[in-house]
Design an enzyme around this catalytic site. Structure first.
Site, PDB file in Angstrom:
ATOM      1  CB  THR A  45     -30.984 120.359  29.572  1.00 51.28           C
ATOM      2  OG1 THR A  45     -30.949 118.978  29.988  1.00 51.28           O
ATOM      3  CG2 THR A  45     -30.447 121.244  30.688  1.00 51.28           C
ATOM      4  CB  CYS A  49     -26.540 112.108  31.113  1.00 48.98           C
ATOM      5  SG  CYS A  49     -26.737 113.833  30.626  1.00 48.98           S
ATOM      6  CB  CYS A  53     -23.257 112.698  32.754  1.00 50.68           C
ATOM      7  SG  CYS A  53     -22.974 114.148  31.703  1.00 50.68           S
ATOM      8  NE  ARG A  56     -25.581 122.868  38.135  1.00 47.93           N
ATOM      9  CZ  ARG A  56     -26.885 122.815  38.463  1.00 47.93           C
ATOM     10  NH1 ARG A  56     -27.267 122.298  39.615  1.00 47.93           N
ATOM     11  NH2 ARG A  56     -27.788 123.281  37.612  1.00 47.93           N
ATOM     12  NE  ARG A  78     -31.573 118.122  21.710  1.00 49.13           N
ATOM     13  CZ  ARG A  78     -32.255 119.028  22.385  1.00 49.13           C
ATOM     14  NH1 ARG A  78     -33.576 119.026  22.345  1.00 49.13           N
ATOM     15  NH2 ARG A  78     -31.639 119.949  23.097  1.00 49.13           N
ATOM     16  CB  CYS A  80     -25.427 113.956  27.280  1.00 48.31           C
ATOM     17  SG  CYS A  80     -24.027 114.908  27.893  1.00 48.31           S
ATOM     18  CB  CYS A  83     -21.715 111.559  29.407  1.00 46.86           C
ATOM     19  SG  CYS A  83     -23.514 111.371  29.239  1.00 46.86           S
ATOM     20  CG  ASP A 458     -16.283  70.214  33.159  1.00 50.11           C
ATOM     21  OD1 ASP A 458     -16.376  70.083  31.934  1.00 50.11           O
ATOM     22  OD2 ASP A 458     -15.229  70.511  33.742  1.00 50.11           O
TER      23      ASP A 458
END
Length: 512
Positions: A45, A49, A53, A56, A78, A80, A83, A458
């Site tokens: 695709t 993501c 995400c 699927r 690129r 998503c 998400c 301390d």
């Protein structure tokens, strides 16, 4: 005062992206605990993501993993839009890692490249531009300009979705050189035009009274009550205040003063968040302001990993159960933190707060448009170096220590910023007259967000150790603390809390 201090450079989860089988199992489980640790890209695709995400899970052979969004963008993927992988808590790796890549990422997130360029980044890190570029490309899959480009794209998306500013104003506010560069970057990163991103944001929060509203995601659990309590007891009048539903303070940002108001949302199903309302002089400061708020609240911590390690110690188990997701509050300004540390090392928190309030009232700049009681900025190092001795009260040596440290900050002989190596910063601080191991360790703890700093010298911390049945000597506590690595800083917060609970009906023990 003796200080025990250990800073680690690695963590058990460092480099998950380089363990593809493990990364794929995390993506299959859609485990939100690992959001921000690495990026999942899908070859079929062209989308990248976050691990959780809801889409699927792609087949294993179609997935590729990257350490940063910039690396995925460099490889042609690129973001998503479902998400929003850039709208994440930052990776805890940048606090755990004290190496060059980790320090560079902290500076890039603070907007150094937009203000000073790659040359400024390299100068702060103490290396050549060529070396910095080579290391970042090898370790993070992207050079400094690509990492800064991803940072600008995220800042632009925030402004597109949360304001009514024109796209040309957003382009320059986000650090782009031209509207064309802005449009090209938004298209490449989000596969959408700015107009489409704005129209797709159905629940955009409207600006009120010139404020910008931003929701910051948080890794749950989040001990918001503990953070608010820590900040409230140290709040400087006119600079900070505890509100009905959160906390607010003034900020000195690169392009002008600002006020931020914070409200915590515990959320359901582990979806915690912090709602921020920013009043900015210049909208170019939004991304930097967001980064500084995240560091102030330690929002990029990995609370599950911290609680697992500390909760395994029977001495801390009840404290971890009572305060899950404990945080180590950071700092928004180096000069402010150093002055707090020096003044707070010998007096109570209340006395230090009174002294700081007087200092700010006399030397702090007034903001043009006060926001309720918030009307003052913490004084600059330059002003404190010149006039701090006139205003500060108390032992002469302590006054000289503050003035000397501010003079070193002002003339550049002391570099106190997010790009410093923790051990080197500590050594530089201890080289200043009047600054000892405790003060130097406290500054490293809060300014750099170093996760494994335990201030064994301390007094309050050792009282907390005694209250929990732990060794209360420096050497004994150091030996026991080996089981807390790499989360000694968070263990220290539990010990401070135990001391506070043990002395709730008495005068508070000293701690800055």
């Amino acid at each position: 005062m003796t200080t025990g201090m250990a800073v680690t450079g690695t963590a058990t989860m460092t480099g998950i992206w380089a363990q593809p089988d493990r990364a794929y199992r995390i993506a299959q489980a859609k485990d939100s605990r690992f959001d921000g640790w690495f990026i999942v890209a899908v070859r079929t695709t062209g989308i990248y993501c976050r691990p959780s995400c809801p889409a699927r899970t792609p087949n294993r052979e179609n997935t590729q993993f990257f350490p940063t969004a910039a690396a995925a963008q460099n490889a042609g993927f690129r973001a998503c839009r479902r998400c929003l992988p850039d709208a994440l808590p930052g990776s805890p790796e940048w606090d755990l890692r004290a190496d060059l890549a980790g320090r560079a990422m902290r500076l890039i997130a603070d907007g150094v490249i937009e203000r000073e360029g790659v040359a400024g980044l390299a100068s702060r890190l103490g290396y050549s531009q060529r070396h910095v570029t080579r290391v970042l490309t090898e370790e993070l899959g992207a050079g400094p300009l690509s990492l800064a480009r991803a940072h600008r794209a995220h800042a632009a998306r925030l402004l597109i979705e949360t304001t009514a500013l024109s796209f040309s104003d957003i382009a320059f506010a986000s650090g782009f050189a031209s509207v064309r560069q802005f449009n090209d970057t938004i298209g490449a990163v989000y596969a959408a035009t700015p107009s489409r991103l704005r129209s797709a944001r159905h629940r955009r929060v409207a600006d009120t009274q010139g404020r910008l509203a931003v929701r910051l995601p948080v890794r749950a659990p989040m001990d918001s009550a503990g953070v608010l309590g820590f900040l409230a007891t140290r709040a400087i009048p006119g600079v900070e205040e505890l509100t009905e539903d959160g906390y607010a303070r003034t900020l000195r940002l690169p392009h002008g003063p600002a006020v931020v108001r914070l409200r915590f949302e515990d959320g359901s199903g582990g979806r915690a968040a912090v709602h921020c309302s920013f009043s900015l002089t210049d909208v170019r400061d939004l991304a930097t302001a967001v980064t500084r708020v995240r560091r102030l609240l330690d929002l990029d911590a990995d609370p599950v990993a911290v609680d697992e390690v500390l909760g395994a110690d029977p001495a801390l188990r009840d404290s971890v159960t009572a305060s899950p997701g404990i945080r180590v509050p950071g700092a928004v300004d180096a000069a402010e933190l150093i002055v707090r540390a020096v003044l707070g090392q010998q007096v109570s928190v209340a006395a230090a707060r009174t002294a700081l309030g007087r200092l700010c009232a006399e030397l702090g700049d007034r903001i043009t448009e006060p926001d309720g009681t918030l009307r003052t900025l913490f004084p600059t190092a330059e002003v404190l170096a010149e006039r701090g001795g006139e205003v500060l009260r108390g032992p002469r040596r302590r006054v000289e220590t503050v003035v000397g440290a501010m003079r070193a900050l002002a003339d550049g002989s002391l570099g106190a910023h997010l790009g410093r190596d923790p051990a080197e910063l500590r050594a530089d601080l201890e080289a200043l007259p009047g600054i000892g191991p405790w003060t130097a360790g406290y500054v490293v703890l809060r300014l750099l967000g170093a996760p494994d700093v335990l201030l064994t010298g301390d007094l309050a911390l050792r009282k907390g150790a005694e209250a929990l049945g732990l060794p209360d000597t420096v050497n004994g506590l150091l030996r026991h603390a080996n089981r807390w690595r790499p989360w000694g800083s968070y263990a220290g917060m539990h010990l401070w809390r135990a001391a506070h609970l043990a002395s709730a009906e008495r005068a508070p023990a000293r701690s800055a």
